[in-house]
Design a protein around this motif. Structure first.
Motif, PDB file in Angstrom:
ATOM      1  N   VAL A 228       0.843  -1.205   0.000  1.00 46.57           N
ATOM      2  CA  VAL A 228       0.000   0.000   0.000  1.00 46.57           C
ATOM      3  C   VAL A 228       0.874   1.250   0.000  1.00 46.57           C
ATOM      4  O   VAL A 228       0.646   2.185  -0.774  1.00 46.57           O
ATOM      5  CB  VAL A 228      -0.974  -0.004   1.200  1.00 46.57           C
ATOM      6  N   VAL A 229       1.884   1.272   0.852  1.00 48.13           N
ATOM      7  CA  VAL A 229       2.787   2.427   0.927  1.00 48.13           C
ATOM      8  C   VAL A 229       3.519   2.604  -0.403  1.00 48.13           C
ATOM      9  O   VAL A 229       3.659   3.723  -0.894  1.00 48.13           O
ATOM     10  CB  VAL A 229       3.765   2.280   2.110  1.00 48.13           C
ATOM     11  N   GLY A 230       3.973   1.502  -0.988  1.00 51.69           N
ATOM     12  CA  GLY A 230       4.605   1.579  -2.306  1.00 51.69           C
ATOM     13  C   GLY A 230       3.653   2.110  -3.366  1.00 51.69           C
ATOM     14  O   GLY A 230       4.053   2.884  -4.242  1.00 51.69           O
ATOM     15  N   GLY A 231       2.392   1.724  -3.266  1.00 51.95           N
ATOM     16  CA  GLY A 231       1.384   2.242  -4.187  1.00 51.95           C
ATOM     17  C   GLY A 231       1.177   3.740  -4.034  1.00 51.95           C
ATOM     18  O   GLY A 231       1.046   4.463  -5.033  1.00 51.95           O
ATOM     19  N   PHE A 232       1.168   4.222  -2.790  1.00 48.90           N
ATOM     20  CA  PHE A 232       1.053   5.669  -2.568  1.00 48.90           C
ATOM     21  C   PHE A 232       2.268   6.390  -3.140  1.00 48.90           C
ATOM     22  O   PHE A 232       2.135   7.440  -3.763  1.00 48.90           O
ATOM     23  CB  PHE A 232       0.874   5.996  -1.088  1.00 48.90           C
ATOM     24  N   ALA A 233       3.462   5.840  -2.940  1.00 48.00           N
ATOM     25  CA  ALA A 233       4.678   6.463  -3.481  1.00 48.00           C
ATOM     26  C   ALA A 233       4.599   6.554  -5.005  1.00 48.00           C
ATOM     27  O   ALA A 233       4.915   7.596  -5.587  1.00 48.00           O
ATOM     28  CB  ALA A 233       5.916   5.684  -3.047  1.00 48.00           C
ATOM     29  N   ALA A 234       4.162   5.477  -5.635  1.00 50.75           N
ATOM     30  CA  ALA A 234       4.036   5.464  -7.097  1.00 50.75           C
ATOM     31  C   ALA A 234       2.998   6.486  -7.568  1.00 50.75           C
ATOM     32  O   ALA A 234       3.221   7.214  -8.539  1.00 50.75           O
ATOM     33  CB  ALA A 234       3.679   4.065  -7.581  1.00 50.75           C
ATOM     34  N   ALA A 235       1.866   6.548  -6.883  1.00 51.04           N
ATOM     35  CA  ALA A 235       0.815   7.498  -7.257  1.00 51.04           C
ATOM     36  C   ALA A 235       1.291   8.940  -7.074  1.00 51.04           C
ATOM     37  O   ALA A 235       1.014   9.805  -7.912  1.00 51.04           O
ATOM     38  CB  ALA A 235      -0.443   7.236  -6.431  1.00 51.04           C
ATOM     39  N   GLN A 236       1.999   9.190  -5.990  1.00 51.17           N
ATOM     40  CA  GLN A 236       2.513  10.542  -5.743  1.00 51.17           C
ATOM     41  C   GLN A 236       3.542  10.921  -6.806  1.00 51.17           C
ATOM     42  O   GLN A 236       3.539  12.040  -7.313  1.00 51.17           O
ATOM     43  CB  GLN A 236       3.087  10.631  -4.327  1.00 51.17           C
ATOM     44  N   TRP A 237       4.421  10.007  -7.158  1.00 50.83           N
ATOM     45  CA  TRP A 237       5.414  10.249  -8.197  1.00 50.83           C
ATOM     46  C   TRP A 237       4.723  10.513  -9.530  1.00 50.83           C
ATOM     47  O   TRP A 237       5.074  11.449 -10.256  1.00 50.83           O
ATOM     48  CB  TRP A 237       6.366   9.060  -8.295  1.00 50.83           C
ATOM     49  N   LEU A 238       3.731   9.696  -9.853  1.00 51.77           N
ATOM     50  CA  LEU A 238       2.977   9.885 -11.093  1.00 51.77           C
ATOM     51  C   LEU A 238       2.272  11.239 -11.091  1.00 51.77           C
ATOM     52  O   LEU A 238       2.256  11.938 -12.110  1.00 51.77           O
ATOM     53  CB  LEU A 238       1.967   8.755 -11.273  1.00 51.77           C
ATOM     54  N   GLY A 239       1.692  11.616  -9.951  1.00 57.58           N
ATOM     55  CA  GLY A 239       1.040  12.923  -9.853  1.00 57.58           C
ATOM     56  C   GLY A 239       2.012  14.061 -10.106  1.00 57.58           C
ATOM     57  O   GLY A 239       1.683  15.037 -10.786  1.00 57.58           O
ATOM     58  N   LEU A 240       3.216  13.953  -9.581  1.00 55.11           N
ATOM     59  CA  LEU A 240       4.245  14.971  -9.825  1.00 55.11           C
ATOM     60  C   LEU A 240       4.617  15.007 -11.304  1.00 55.11           C
ATOM     61  O   LEU A 240       4.776  16.082 -11.891  1.00 55.11           O
ATOM     62  CB  LEU A 240       5.502  14.679  -9.012  1.00 55.11           C
ATOM     63  N   ARG A 241       4.780  13.849 -11.901  1.00 56.86           N
ATOM     64  CA  ARG A 241       5.151  13.774 -13.331  1.00 56.86           C
ATOM     65  C   ARG A 241       4.065  14.383 -14.198  1.00 56.86           C
ATOM     66  O   ARG A 241       4.364  15.092 -15.149  1.00 56.86           O
ATOM     67  CB  ARG A 241       5.410  12.320 -13.736  1.00 56.86           C
ATOM     68  N   ARG A 242       2.825  14.119 -13.874  1.00 51.26           N
ATOM     69  CA  ARG A 242       1.707  14.698 -14.645  1.00 51.26           C
ATOM     70  C   ARG A 242       1.722  16.214 -14.529  1.00 51.26           C
ATOM     71  O   ARG A 242       1.541  16.909 -15.520  1.00 51.26           O
ATOM     72  CB  ARG A 242       0.366  14.170 -14.133  1.00 51.26           C
ATOM     73  N   ASP A 243       1.942  16.708 -13.325  1.00 46.51           N
ATOM     74  CA  ASP A 243       1.969  18.161 -13.114  1.00 46.51           C
ATOM     75  C   ASP A 243       3.121  18.796 -13.891  1.00 46.51           C
ATOM     76  O   ASP A 243       2.964  19.843 -14.493  1.00 46.51           O
ATOM     77  CB  ASP A 243       2.080  18.498 -11.638  1.00 46.51           C
ATOM     78  N   ALA A 244       4.297  18.174 -13.866  1.00 49.35           N
ATOM     79  CA  ALA A 244       5.460  18.732 -14.570  1.00 49.35           C
ATOM     80  C   ALA A 244       5.235  18.714 -16.079  1.00 49.35           C
ATOM     81  O   ALA A 244       5.623  19.661 -16.769  1.00 49.35           O
ATOM     82  CB  ALA A 244       6.713  17.918 -14.210  1.00 49.35           C
ATOM     83  N   ALA A 245       4.577  17.671 -16.575  1.00 49.67           N
ATOM     84  CA  ALA A 245       4.315  17.585 -18.013  1.00 49.67           C
ATOM     85  C   ALA A 245       3.341  18.657 -18.483  1.00 49.67           C
ATOM     86  O   ALA A 245       3.375  19.089 -19.622  1.00 49.67           O
ATOM     87  CB  ALA A 245       3.776  16.204 -18.360  1.00 49.67           C
ATOM     88  N   LEU A 246       2.470  19.109 -17.589  1.00 49.14           N
ATOM     89  CA  LEU A 246       1.469  20.105 -17.959  1.00 49.14           C
ATOM     90  C   LEU A 246       1.921  21.536 -17.689  1.00 49.14           C
ATOM     91  O   LEU A 246       1.289  22.479 -18.142  1.00 49.14           O
ATOM     92  CB  LEU A 246       0.172  19.831 -17.193  1.00 49.14           C
ATOM     93  N   SER A 247       3.013  21.715 -16.948  1.00 53.98           N
ATOM     94  CA  SER A 247       3.480  23.053 -16.623  1.00 53.98           C
ATOM     95  C   SER A 247       4.068  23.720 -17.844  1.00 53.98           C
ATOM     96  O   SER A 247       4.674  23.064 -18.704  1.00 53.98           O
ATOM     97  CB  SER A 247       4.564  22.997 -15.529  1.00 53.98           C
TER      98      SER A 247
END
Length: 134
Positions: free
Chosen positions: A113-132
């Motif tokens: 579960v913790v690994g899943g949160f880390a992956a989701a948070q990383w993906l969220g950051l990547r999505r934000d950077a791609a849209l900036s």
């Protein structure tokens, strides 16, 4: 500027992590004595892990509720989550504890579960950077 969809994904990952960490931490603090026998994990380990999780959850929720989510804060949260996963697995293979089958399942489940949160948070950051804007 990130869209609401990408920001809401990162916020959801952070707030989900905060809620899950708070609930797990409180359960580990309150039930450490009872859980020791069921999980085969030392009461002190459960209690100290819970005492770490409660303030950690507050910090994660705080980061997730800011108008602008700080990239550095999210990177730190991802790093702590990954460290938690590594330490959880090391706990099982290092021979420091003798968990029951349920205890092993608990450690593996919470690490996943913790690994899943880390992956989701990383993906969220990547999505934000791609849209900036560049």
């Amino acid at each position: 500027m990130p869209t609401k969809r990408s920001m809401s994904f990162l916020r959801l990952a952070l707030l989900g992590d905060g809620v899950a960490s708070e609930a797990t931490g409180l359960a580990m603090i309150a039930g450490a004595g009872l859980l020791e026998g069921v999980l085969g994990l030392p009461e002190s380990l459960l209690r100290y892990a819970g005492l770490f999780l409660v303030p950690y959850a507050i910090v994660v929720a705080f980061v997730g509720t800011r108008e602008r989510i700080a990239r550095g804060a999210v990177l730190a949260i991802v790093a702590v989550n990954l460290l938690w996963v590594v330490e959880s697995l090391a706990l099982l293979v290092g021979g420091w504890v003798a968990p029951t089958a349920l205890g092993t399942a608990f450690v593996l489940f919470q690490a996943a579960v913790v690994g899943g949160f880390a992956a989701a948070q990383w993906l969220g950051l990547r999505r934000d950077a791609a849209l900036s804007p560049a």
